[in-house]
Design a protein around this motif. Structure first.
Motif, PDB file in Angstrom:
ATOM      1  N   TRP A  65      41.947  64.736  10.052  1.00  0.00           N
ATOM      2  CA  TRP A  65      42.535  66.058   9.822  1.00  0.00           C
ATOM      3  C   TRP A  65      42.464  67.005  11.007  1.00  0.00           C
ATOM      4  CZ3 TRP A  65      46.015  66.830   6.434  1.00  0.00           C
ATOM      5  CH2 TRP A  65      46.051  66.034   5.284  1.00  0.00           C
ATOM      6  N   PHE A  66      41.515  66.845  11.923  1.00  0.00           N
ATOM      7  CA  PHE A  66      41.402  67.791  13.033  1.00  0.00           C
ATOM      8  C   PHE A  66      42.703  67.915  13.839  1.00  0.00           C
ATOM      9  CE2 PHE A  66      40.512  68.868  17.445  1.00  0.00           C
ATOM     10  CZ  PHE A  66      40.013  70.154  17.273  1.00  0.00           C
ATOM     11  N   PRO A  67      43.310  66.812  14.297  1.00  0.00           N
ATOM     12  CA  PRO A  67      44.542  66.965  15.085  1.00  0.00           C
ATOM     13  C   PRO A  67      45.678  67.614  14.291  1.00  0.00           C
ATOM     14  CG  PRO A  67      43.773  64.670  15.102  1.00  0.00           C
ATOM     15  CD  PRO A  67      42.878  65.422  14.184  1.00  0.00           C
ATOM     16  N   LEU A  68      45.753  67.297  13.007  1.00  0.00           N
ATOM     17  CA  LEU A  68      46.817  67.866  12.172  1.00  0.00           C
ATOM     18  C   LEU A  68      46.608  69.366  11.966  1.00  0.00           C
ATOM     19  CD1 LEU A  68      46.901  64.971   9.573  1.00  0.00           C
ATOM     20  CD2 LEU A  68      48.595  65.420  11.351  1.00  0.00           C
ATOM     21  N   LEU A  69      45.371  69.752  11.711  1.00  0.00           N
ATOM     22  CA  LEU A  69      45.065  71.178  11.538  1.00  0.00           C
ATOM     23  C   LEU A  69      45.286  71.942  12.840  1.00  0.00           C
ATOM     24  CD1 LEU A  69      41.849  70.935   9.345  1.00  0.00           C
ATOM     25  CD2 LEU A  69      44.040  71.944   8.663  1.00  0.00           C
ATOM     26  N   ARG A  70      44.858  71.358  13.943  1.00  0.00           N
ATOM     27  CA  ARG A  70      45.023  72.019  15.248  1.00  0.00           C
ATOM     28  C   ARG A  70      46.507  72.260  15.534  1.00  0.00           C
ATOM     29  NH1 ARG A  70      42.629  68.515  19.545  1.00  0.00           N
ATOM     30  NH2 ARG A  70      44.482  67.355  19.029  1.00  0.00           N
ATOM     31  N   THR A  71      47.345  71.290  15.251  1.00  0.00           N
ATOM     32  CA  THR A  71      48.786  71.433  15.464  1.00  0.00           C
ATOM     33  C   THR A  71      49.367  72.505  14.554  1.00  0.00           C
ATOM     34  OG1 THR A  71      48.938  69.115  16.109  1.00  0.00           O
ATOM     35  CG2 THR A  71      50.984  70.186  15.411  1.00  0.00           C
ATOM     36  N   PHE A  72      48.963  72.494  13.289  1.00  0.00           N
ATOM     37  CA  PHE A  72      49.424  73.499  12.326  1.00  0.00           C
ATOM     38  C   PHE A  72      49.044  74.907  12.788  1.00  0.00           C
ATOM     39  CE2 PHE A  72      48.059  76.070   8.611  1.00  0.00           C
ATOM     40  CZ  PHE A  72      49.293  76.294   8.025  1.00  0.00           C
ATOM     41  N   VAL A  73      47.789  75.088  13.173  1.00  0.00           N
ATOM     42  CA  VAL A  73      47.301  76.392  13.603  1.00  0.00           C
ATOM     43  C   VAL A  73      47.998  76.829  14.892  1.00  0.00           C
ATOM     44  CG1 VAL A  73      45.274  77.686  14.376  1.00  0.00           C
ATOM     45  CG2 VAL A  73      45.077  76.122  12.444  1.00  0.00           C
ATOM     46  N   PHE A  74      48.158  75.905  15.832  1.00  0.00           N
ATOM     47  CA  PHE A  74      48.818  76.240  17.088  1.00  0.00           C
ATOM     48  C   PHE A  74      50.230  76.761  16.831  1.00  0.00           C
ATOM     49  CE2 PHE A  74      51.546  75.331  20.706  1.00  0.00           C
ATOM     50  CZ  PHE A  74      50.875  76.041  21.698  1.00  0.00           C
ATOM     51  N   GLY A  75      50.915  76.180  15.864  1.00  0.00           N
ATOM     52  CA  GLY A  75      52.261  76.637  15.522  1.00  0.00           C
ATOM     53  C   GLY A  75      52.293  78.090  15.091  1.00  0.00           C
ATOM     54  N   MET A  76      51.171  78.604  14.625  1.00  0.00           N
ATOM     55  CA  MET A  76      51.124  79.992  14.170  1.00  0.00           C
ATOM     56  C   MET A  76      50.531  80.936  15.211  1.00  0.00           C
ATOM     57  SD  MET A  76      49.930  79.233  10.325  1.00  0.00           S
ATOM     58  CE  MET A  76      50.833  80.227   9.177  1.00  0.00           C
ATOM     59  N   VAL A  77      49.528  80.500  15.947  1.00  0.00           N
ATOM     60  CA  VAL A  77      48.849  81.412  16.878  1.00  0.00           C
ATOM     61  C   VAL A  77      49.304  81.241  18.322  1.00  0.00           C
ATOM     62  CG1 VAL A  77      46.827  81.659  15.394  1.00  0.00           C
ATOM     63  CG2 VAL A  77      46.805  79.956  17.220  1.00  0.00           C
ATOM     64  N   LYS A  78      49.969  80.136  18.639  1.00  0.00           N
ATOM     65  CA  LYS A  78      50.485  79.869  19.990  1.00  0.00           C
ATOM     66  C   LYS A  78      49.422  79.978  21.079  1.00  0.00           C
ATOM     67  CE  LYS A  78      54.710  79.680  18.367  1.00  0.00           C
ATOM     68  NZ  LYS A  78      54.876  78.641  17.422  1.00  0.00           N
ATOM     69  N   ASP A  79      48.200  79.571  20.756  1.00  0.00           N
ATOM     70  CA  ASP A  79      47.086  79.608  21.704  1.00  0.00           C
ATOM     71  C   ASP A  79      46.252  78.360  21.427  1.00  0.00           C
ATOM     72  OD1 ASP A  79      44.521  79.973  22.832  1.00  0.00           O
ATOM     73  OD2 ASP A  79      44.633  82.146  22.647  1.00  0.00           O
ATOM     74  N   SER A  80      46.261  77.396  22.361  1.00  0.00           N
ATOM     75  CA  SER A  80      45.610  76.106  22.088  1.00  0.00           C
ATOM     76  C   SER A  80      44.100  76.236  21.913  1.00  0.00           C
ATOM     77  CB  SER A  80      45.939  75.082  23.173  1.00  0.00           C
ATOM     78  OG  SER A  80      45.535  75.552  24.432  1.00  0.00           O
ATOM     79  N   ALA A  81      43.445  77.098  22.681  1.00  0.00           N
ATOM     80  CA  ALA A  81      41.989  77.255  22.528  1.00  0.00           C
ATOM     81  C   ALA A  81      41.663  77.866  21.171  1.00  0.00           C
ATOM     82  CB  ALA A  81      41.430  78.129  23.651  1.00  0.00           C
ATOM     83  N   ARG A  82      42.416  78.889  20.792  1.00  0.00           N
ATOM     84  CA  ARG A  82      42.187  79.523  19.488  1.00  0.00           C
ATOM     85  C   ARG A  82      42.513  78.542  18.359  1.00  0.00           C
ATOM     86  NH1 ARG A  82      44.084  85.345  19.002  1.00  0.00           N
ATOM     87  NH2 ARG A  82      42.021  85.670  19.834  1.00  0.00           N
ATOM     88  N   ALA A  83      43.572  77.748  18.524  1.00  0.00           N
ATOM     89  CA  ALA A  83      43.939  76.763  17.494  1.00  0.00           C
ATOM     90  C   ALA A  83      42.819  75.746  17.308  1.00  0.00           C
ATOM     91  CB  ALA A  83      45.241  76.065  17.884  1.00  0.00           C
ATOM     92  N   GLU A  84      42.240  75.295  18.417  1.00  0.00           N
ATOM     93  CA  GLU A  84      41.145  74.334  18.331  1.00  0.00           C
ATOM     94  C   GLU A  84      39.932  74.952  17.632  1.00  0.00           C
ATOM     95  OE1 GLU A  84      38.845  71.452  21.420  1.00  0.00           O
ATOM     96  OE2 GLU A  84      41.026  71.653  21.532  1.00  0.00           O
ATOM     97  N   ASP A  85      39.604  76.191  17.974  1.00  0.00           N
ATOM     98  CA  ASP A  85      38.469  76.877  17.339  1.00  0.00           C
ATOM     99  C   ASP A  85      38.678  77.018  15.836  1.00  0.00           C
ATOM    100  OD1 ASP A  85      37.180  77.167  19.760  1.00  0.00           O
ATOM    101  OD2 ASP A  85      37.773  79.269  20.034  1.00  0.00           O
TER     102      ASP A  85
END
Length: 180
Positions: A30-50
């Motif tokens: 689930w981590f990669p899927l969640l990171r991609t989902f979050v990145f789509g909303m926040v447009k910041d890879s570090a924040r998406a990973e956090d």
């Protein structure tokens, strides 16, 4: 099915029993899927990973509240959506507290600019919320300010949990679209 060794129900039951290997299997998937989902909303890879890591950490920390009969995917993505909103919401509060803590010798123009940014963001949010249909606004506020989950909101408003989720989805989509 995405699971290699165990069913989703078995993994959830394992996590509830504090089985680290079950948690690791869920995390890897689930981590990669969640990171991609979050990145789509926040447009910041570090924040998406956090945020993705926080969601999965909360899965482990709240394992005693899990229900093996419910969808893990839904639980994770609802939690991710809430985390995204909380981060974006607290961003304004951090800016405000940051400027309040600046030494008096700080450039007053910079402080004023930051406060204007925060005030403008809060004003835009208030305006956007007031332009939403009444039920959507009420669902959104109960979720975000009242810290209620979809089931609680559904009971309180006498609507289905799916209707609550749809109102939240539409509210967040509208806010994202109009705040950018």
């Amino acid at each position: 099915m995405w699971l290699k060794k165990k069913t989703e129900k078995e993994l959830i039951e394992g996590i509830i029993r504090s089985d680290v290997s079950s948690y690791e299997e869920v995390y890897r998937h689930w981590f990669p899927l969640l990171r991609t989902f979050v990145f789509g909303m926040v447009k910041d890879s570090a924040r998406a990973e956090d945020i993705a890591q926080n969601v999965l950490m909360k899965l482990w920390l709240r394992r005693d509240r899990l229900d093996s009969t419910l969808s893990l995917k839904n639980w994770l993505f609802v939690l991710a959506r809430n985390e995204i909103f909380n981060v974006l919401k607290s961003k304004g509060h951090r800016l405000l507290s940051y400027t309040d803590d600046l030494p008096e010798k700080a450039d007053s123009e910079y402080v004023t600019e930051e406060r204007l940014y925060v005030d403008e963001a809060q004003s835009r949010m208030t305006s956007l919320l007031s332009s939403m249909p009444e039920k959507r606004r009420e669902v959104f506020l109960l979720s975000r300010q009242g810290n209620m989950d979809a089931e609680e909101i559904a009971r309180r408003m006498q609507i289905s949990p799916r209707t609550v989720e749809k109102h939240l989805e539409l509210a967040l989509r509208e806010l994202r679209k109009r705040m950018n």
